[in-house]
Design an enzyme around this catalytic site. Sequence first.
Site, PDB file in Angstrom:
ATOM      1  N   GLU A 135       0.834  -1.205   0.000  1.00 19.09           N
ATOM      2  CA  GLU A 135       0.000   0.000   0.000  1.00 19.09           C
ATOM      3  C   GLU A 135       0.869   1.255   0.000  1.00 19.09           C
ATOM      4  O   GLU A 135       0.523   2.267  -0.626  1.00 19.09           O
ATOM      5  CB  GLU A 135      -0.941  -0.003   1.199  1.00 19.09           C
ATOM      6  N   TRP A 150     -20.961  10.868 -19.853  1.00 20.79           N
ATOM      7  CA  TRP A 150     -21.339  11.059 -18.450  1.00 20.79           C
ATOM      8  C   TRP A 150     -22.696  11.759 -18.354  1.00 20.79           C
ATOM      9  O   TRP A 150     -23.011  12.631 -19.155  1.00 20.79           O
ATOM     10  CB  TRP A 150     -20.291  11.887 -17.722  1.00 20.79           C
ATOM     11  N   ASN A 179     -10.985   2.569   3.172  1.00 19.13           N
ATOM     12  CA  ASN A 179     -10.491   2.455   1.800  1.00 19.13           C
ATOM     13  C   ASN A 179     -11.360   1.551   0.928  1.00 19.13           C
ATOM     14  O   ASN A 179     -11.614   1.868  -0.240  1.00 19.13           O
ATOM     15  CB  ASN A 179      -9.054   1.935   1.791  1.00 19.13           C
ATOM     16  N   TRP A 196       1.835   1.617  -3.515  1.00 24.13           N
ATOM     17  CA  TRP A 196       0.734   2.187  -4.313  1.00 24.13           C
ATOM     18  C   TRP A 196       0.747   3.716  -4.184  1.00 24.13           C
ATOM     19  O   TRP A 196       0.577   4.441  -5.179  1.00 24.13           O
ATOM     20  CB  TRP A 196      -0.606   1.656  -3.813  1.00 24.13           C
ATOM     21  N   TRP A 214      -9.799   7.433  -7.773  1.00 22.50           N
ATOM     22  CA  TRP A 214     -11.017   7.714  -8.532  1.00 22.50           C
ATOM     23  C   TRP A 214     -10.910   7.217  -9.971  1.00 22.50           C
ATOM     24  O   TRP A 214     -11.850   6.639 -10.514  1.00 22.50           O
ATOM     25  CB  TRP A 214     -11.344   9.206  -8.487  1.00 22.50           C
ATOM     26  N   TRP A 251     -16.289  11.074 -12.933  1.00 23.05           N
ATOM     27  CA  TRP A 251     -15.434  10.821 -11.772  1.00 23.05           C
ATOM     28  C   TRP A 251     -14.892  12.108 -11.161  1.00 23.05           C
ATOM     29  O   TRP A 251     -14.593  12.161  -9.965  1.00 23.05           O
ATOM     30  CB  TRP A 251     -14.269   9.898 -12.146  1.00 23.05           C
TER      31      TRP A 251
END
Length: 483
Positions: free
Chosen positions: A279, A311, A346, A282, A387, A364
């Site tokens: 993590e 969208w 998360n 990441w 996102w 988004w």
Amino acid sequence: MLQLMWFRTDLRVTDNSALAAAMQAGPTVAFFLMSPGQWRQHDDAPSKVDFWLRNLAELSKQLQRLNVPLLIREADSWSQAPKVMCQLAEELQATALHANEEYGVHETRRDQQVAAALDDLGVAFRSHLDRLLFKPGSVLTRTGTYFKVYSQFRGICYQRLHSALPPLVALPKAQAALDIVADKVPTCATGFEPPSQALRDAWPAGEQAARERLQRFADEWIEDYHEARDFPARPGTSQLSAYLAAGVVSPRQCLHTALNHNQGEFESGNQGAVTWVNELIWREFYTHILVGYPRVSMHRAFRPETEALPWRNAAEDLQAWQEGRTGIPLIDAAMRQLLETGWMHNRLRMVVAMFLTKNLLIDWREGERFFMRHLIDGDLAANNGGWQWSASTGTDSVPYFRIFNPVSQSQRFDPNGRFIRQWLPELAALSDKAIHDPHAGRKGQSSLFGASPDYPLPIVDLRASRQRALDAFKNLSSASQLA
């Protein structure tokens, strides 16, 4: 040879690269730049700004022990920063300014402009690696480009960690006292309402609080992290993200703590520790993406072809999502957690993001902006990366046809409904089975037995909206192939 130390998102004295370098080079004066106009432009949350200022007050106390005065200056917009920096450097007759690197487009431009202005005065601008384990541009593909796939990026990071573990920076010794009085740290910023006391209590300020939280996680929860991290009702995550975002604790400190509890291993041994280190990587990956592909910090999709997605302009649906009124219990509970605490688990960040972008087919960027305006741990790289992953518009993103079903997610990761009951007390009387999908009876009829009748019907049919999203992405894929 007076040195200036510019604190930004690195609000600590321990393991601070720029502070250590400045104090080694000569007598040091620290300062912080209040920029409320810029913070508003970046959608920084009031809880986040309040967290900064509370940590800044604690930092000032720690700096006093090192005889380093902390000055407060203001540049409402970063365009004013070069002028303010030059005035301060001239006032103190400083020879160098030290700062830890920041990586957004605006941050990079700001530092370039400050460096150029100081250079005209003969003052050096010294930047230092601190917020990351590896300098952007040092982890590249064989063709010299930034990685687009996390697993490949992680592989190179593992190689680097095996050969040279990033060392912790020693705390500098106290310097001789200077004839400069520290400024009082402001308790609020213009245009930012202070958060509730309950939120403040949930996120205590200062390095000691951050280190205690890190140590408690390592002692009690890290071994089960790989399993417990997905269950929002359990204390299975470190909840260090706000401290990392503000730089109250460093990624190096986190890495070393994990290694100390896993016999020095980061890709073998305890699976919980290995997963947590991943993590951290990441977090590293998304920041490198920010540097290598600047468009992602300029409201653009990483995958340009997805800019053509149709969208929906659905203001009422967006507002229902924002306020936790979608009629989908897990979504609503997660959003209420965010609104009240400035933080969201998360796993739930992925679930609510996918619901907004897939089931509601809303851009988004609307979700990314809303999160930044409410997250105490708001971080441009991590928030944008998450996102775009959920929306299938980003690097290493989830395949568009993999769409989380929030009811299934609820049943799997909150099986007894503990999390939902905590944030949706109006559903507390429902059974463990019914609480995940209270309207699972006949269409148009409520089956909220014993619960508040005010809980809304779902604003969208999950099956039909899933198909709508699949069709939108399939049409996008077909169009790109024809092109």
